[in-house]
Design a protein around this motif. Structure first.
Motif, short mmCIF file in Angstrom:
data_model
loop_
_atom_site.label_atom_id
_atom_site.label_comp_id
_atom_site.label_asym_id
_atom_site.label_seq_id
_atom_site.Cartn_x
_atom_site.Cartn_y
_atom_site.Cartn_z
N PHE A 80 -0.07 -34.85 -110.97
CA PHE A 80 -0.27 -33.40 -110.92
C PHE A 80 0.91 -32.76 -111.61
O PHE A 80 1.97 -33.39 -111.74
CB PHE A 80 -0.37 -32.92 -109.47
N SER A 151 9.31 -31.88 -99.47
CA SER A 151 8.10 -32.42 -100.09
C SER A 151 6.95 -32.38 -99.11
O SER A 151 7.16 -32.23 -97.90
CB SER A 151 8.34 -33.87 -100.52
N ALA A 152 5.75 -32.54 -99.66
CA ALA A 152 4.56 -32.57 -98.80
C ALA A 152 4.61 -33.77 -97.86
O ALA A 152 4.08 -33.72 -96.75
CB ALA A 152 3.31 -32.62 -99.66
N SER A 153 5.27 -34.84 -98.31
CA SER A 153 5.37 -36.03 -97.46
C SER A 153 6.21 -35.72 -96.22
O SER A 153 5.87 -36.12 -95.10
CB SER A 153 5.99 -37.18 -98.23
N HIS A 198 -3.85 -38.50 -99.04
CA HIS A 198 -2.65 -38.93 -99.76
C HIS A 198 -1.86 -39.95 -98.94
O HIS A 198 -1.86 -39.90 -97.70
CB HIS A 198 -1.77 -37.71 -100.06
N SER A 200 1.00 -40.12 -98.12
CA SER A 200 2.00 -39.56 -97.21
C SER A 200 1.51 -39.52 -95.77
O SER A 200 2.32 -39.50 -94.84
CB SER A 200 2.40 -38.15 -97.67
N GLY A 250 -8.07 -30.33 -101.64
CA GLY A 250 -7.71 -30.79 -102.98
C GLY A 250 -7.05 -32.16 -102.95
O GLY A 250 -5.84 -32.27 -103.04
N THR A 252 -5.78 -35.96 -104.01
CA THR A 252 -5.04 -36.39 -105.19
C THR A 252 -5.96 -37.05 -106.22
O THR A 252 -5.84 -36.82 -107.41
CB THR A 252 -3.93 -37.37 -104.76
N ASP A 277 -3.40 -30.55 -95.67
CA ASP A 277 -2.61 -30.93 -96.83
C ASP A 277 -3.26 -30.30 -98.06
O ASP A 277 -4.30 -30.75 -98.52
CB ASP A 277 -2.57 -32.46 -96.95
N ALA A 279 -1.33 -29.81 -100.86
CA ALA A 279 -0.12 -29.97 -101.69
C ALA A 279 -0.33 -29.43 -103.10
O ALA A 279 0.45 -28.61 -103.58
CB ALA A 279 0.30 -31.43 -101.73
N ASN A 306 2.54 -27.19 -102.09
CA ASN A 306 3.75 -27.36 -102.88
C ASN A 306 3.85 -26.33 -104.00
O ASN A 306 3.26 -26.54 -105.07
CB ASN A 306 3.76 -28.75 -103.53
N HIS A 308 6.16 -26.39 -105.75
CA HIS A 308 6.78 -27.21 -106.80
C HIS A 308 5.77 -28.02 -107.60
O HIS A 308 6.13 -28.72 -108.53
CB HIS A 308 7.91 -28.09 -106.25
N LYS A 309 4.51 -27.93 -107.23
CA LYS A 309 3.52 -28.59 -108.09
C LYS A 309 2.98 -27.59 -109.12
O LYS A 309 3.19 -27.75 -110.30
CB LYS A 309 2.38 -29.17 -107.26
C1 LIG Z 1 1.23 -34.77 -104.46
C2 LIG Z 1 0.57 -34.82 -103.15
C3 LIG Z 1 1.32 -35.07 -102.00
C4 LIG Z 1 2.75 -35.50 -102.02
O1 LIG Z 1 3.60 -34.54 -102.50
P1 LIG Z 1 5.19 -34.68 -102.34
O2 LIG Z 1 5.64 -33.27 -102.27
O3 LIG Z 1 5.65 -35.36 -103.59
O4 LIG Z 1 5.49 -35.46 -101.13
C5 LIG Z 1 0.67 -34.99 -100.78
N1 LIG Z 1 -0.64 -34.68 -100.71
C6 LIG Z 1 -1.39 -34.44 -101.81
C7 LIG Z 1 -2.83 -34.08 -101.65
C8 LIG Z 1 -0.81 -34.51 -103.07
O5 LIG Z 1 -1.55 -34.30 -104.14
#
Ligand SMILES: *Cc1c(COP(=O)(O)O)cnc(C)c1O
Length: 493
Positions: A80, A151-153, A198, A200, A250, A252, A277, A279, A306, A308-309
């Motif tokens: 992403f 982070s999302a994790s 994900h 995570s 959404g 991954t 989630d 993210a 995020n 940041h994404k």
């Molecule tokens: C990218 C992603 C994550 C992980 O994101 P980080 O911030 O790098 O930990 C978690 N869940 C989904 C759905 C993602 O696409």
């Protein structure tokens, strides 16, 4: 380095950064070095005597640059996007300037208060339910609130810790429950994901040490209410105790959206913590036209996405909201005398150290504040809508070509596709054709993308969403996809 040299070098660095961004779309996005290349180039001990800035600058260009993958290139279509932007970079520079460790209000009142303010801004910007905000409409303190995680994790782990706290409190409250009973039962806690969640989610479960059940999804890769109910019923028959479910907005692999209203029903009925989630796709909720897709999220316990994404904010900035912070704060608060308590309205003096895993935290709200102010909601929405339009345009062109098929419709900025079996003399060669296509594209090197496997089949993922990409980059990608498909198909004949 004294302040005068810093002033001079700082300006040079800004120039170098500006030069880099001006040319970023013209350099190959993918590094071609081999593992260990840098180890061979660098000394194996830190220098005893100081070295000059010039020497380091030279090494940066000659040794580091070749080993960089250029995530900010408009020709980077892998995973992403990881948006950077000039306002975010500048905001982050001020964060480096202050270099505060803002674990509580006293550490730096502005670092705490700005985070509370911008997380409410951001929540409103994506149409999040009011339960998640720090302040109610009348300006009084709510039960919920947002916090910036790395982070999302991390957000996933933090949400699961709050969920466990909620579950343990419920176990303790059972009639006649002793602490031994609770200890015995805590090993039976089980978290629910889909087979598309994900990684995570599994990592969070490993960290907190609970069981997990991966619920199979169907053709559209969504977690459904019925499948979740079935999995829970089976686990309960085994004596397990469901406590957490993650719904993804959404995914991954395909940007699938789970049945969030259905999951909310189950979560309510079974007293599960419901984490969402979002993210990647959460950024799309800045545009009202996407919000109906997130129906059901208003009933969740936690929501994460995020910036940041896909929202123009440099890594790291992951926004997590909880509807009720009680369980989270109870689970993570540890008092020591060296954290003096500040008297005052708790709405303003949030101890964010109790909302996250580490103690120390960077002043990350600054960059988010810069982004939201300098782009405005309008600018952020335009970024999202342009990317979605480009991804859909690309997908349409590929379908019109006749040799490609979309695996799922394009909803956000991700197109998932492959050369279709019918385009080949031997349809059984379809996986080979698609792995070869990805390899051929990356060997060509002008654009970079990665594939994934869906139902055992190899497919391509094209993630559109660079801050600096334009239609020109999409045109180039289309041209390369078609050219390389021709070669790959011919090579298989
Ligand atoms: C990218 C992603 C994550 C992980 O994101 P980080 O911030 O790098 O930990 C978690 N869940 C989904 C759905 C993602 O696409």
């Amino acid at each position: 380095m004294d302040v005068n040299e810093f002033r001079k070098r700082g300006k040079e660095v800004i120039d170098a950064i500006a030069d880099y961004y001006e040319a970023v779309n013209d350099i190959p996005p993918m590094s071609t070095v081999s593992p260990g290349y840098l180890y061979k180039l660098l000394p194996h001990e830190a220098p005893e005597s100081p070295e000059s800035f010039d020497a380091i600058q030279r090494d940066l260009q000659t040794k580091i640059m070749p080993g960089m993958t250029h995530w900010q290139s408009g020709n980077f279509f892998s995973w992403f996007p990881s948006n950077s932007s000039f306002p975010a970079i500048l905001g982050d520079m001020y964060s480096s300037m202050f270099d505060v460790v803002g674990f509580n209000w006293l550490c730096s009142p502005a670092a705490t208060e700005l985070e509370t303010v911008v997380m409410d801004w951001l929540g409103k910007l994506i149409g999040l339910d009011k339960r998640f905000l720090s302040f109610k409409e009348d300006g009084t303190e709510g039960n919920g609130g947002g916090v910036i995680q790395g982070s999302a994790s991390e957000a996933h782990i933090v949400a699961m810790i709050a969920a466990r706290e909620m579950a343990l409190e419920r176990l303790k409250a059972q009639d006649g429950a002793t602490s031994e009973d609770v200890d015995k039962q805590r090993h039976k806690l089980v978290a629910y994901f889909s087979d598309q969640t994900h990684s995570s989610g599994q990592k969070a479960a490993n960290v907190i040490g609970c069981k997990t059940t991966s619920v199979p999804t169907g053709e559209d890769f969504r977690l459904t209410k019925e499948a979740l109910e079935r999995a829970i019923a089976q686990d309960k028959e085994q004596g397990l105790i469901p406590f957490f479910v993650c719904g993804t907005f959404g995914t991954t692999n395909t940007t699938a959206i789970d049945d969030l209203p259905g999951i909310a029903d189950v979560a309510q009925h079974e007293s599960l913590w419901h984490h969402i989630d979002a993210a990647y796709a959460g950024s799309a909720l800045t545009c009202p036209e996407f919000r109906p897709l997130a129906a059901g999220s208003e009933r969740a316990d936690s929501f994460n996405f995020n910036p940041h994404k896909w929202m123009l904010t440099n890594f790291d900035c992951s926004a997590l909201w909880v509807a009720d912070s009680t369980h989270l704060v109870n689970a993570l608060s540890i008092h020591r005398e060296y954290y003096p308590k500040v008297e005052g309205d708790t709405a303003f003096i949030k101890d964010y150290r109790n909302w996250q895993l580490p103690l120390g935290r960077r002043f990350r709200s600054l960059k988010l504040w810069f982004v939201m102010r300098m782009y405005g909601a309008e600018g952020i929405r335009k970024h999202i809508r342009d990317d979605v339009a480009q991804a859909k345009w690309l997908a349409d062109q590929l379908v019109a070509d006749g040799r490609f098929e979309l695996i799922v419709p394009v909803v956000f900025g991700l197109a998932v596709l492959r050369i279709k079996p019918e385009a080949l003399n031997d349809p059984a060669m379809v996986d080979k054709a698609n792995t070869e296509l990805i390899k051929a594209i990356n060997d060509d090197g002008r654009v970079f993308l990665v594939g994934t496997k869906l139902n055992g089949n190899d497919v391509l993922r094209v993630a559109v969403g660079s801050t600096f990409g334009t239609q020109k980059n999409i045109d180039l990608l289309l041209k390369i996809l078609k050219e390389q498909a021709t070669k790959v198909i011919a090579g298989l004949e």
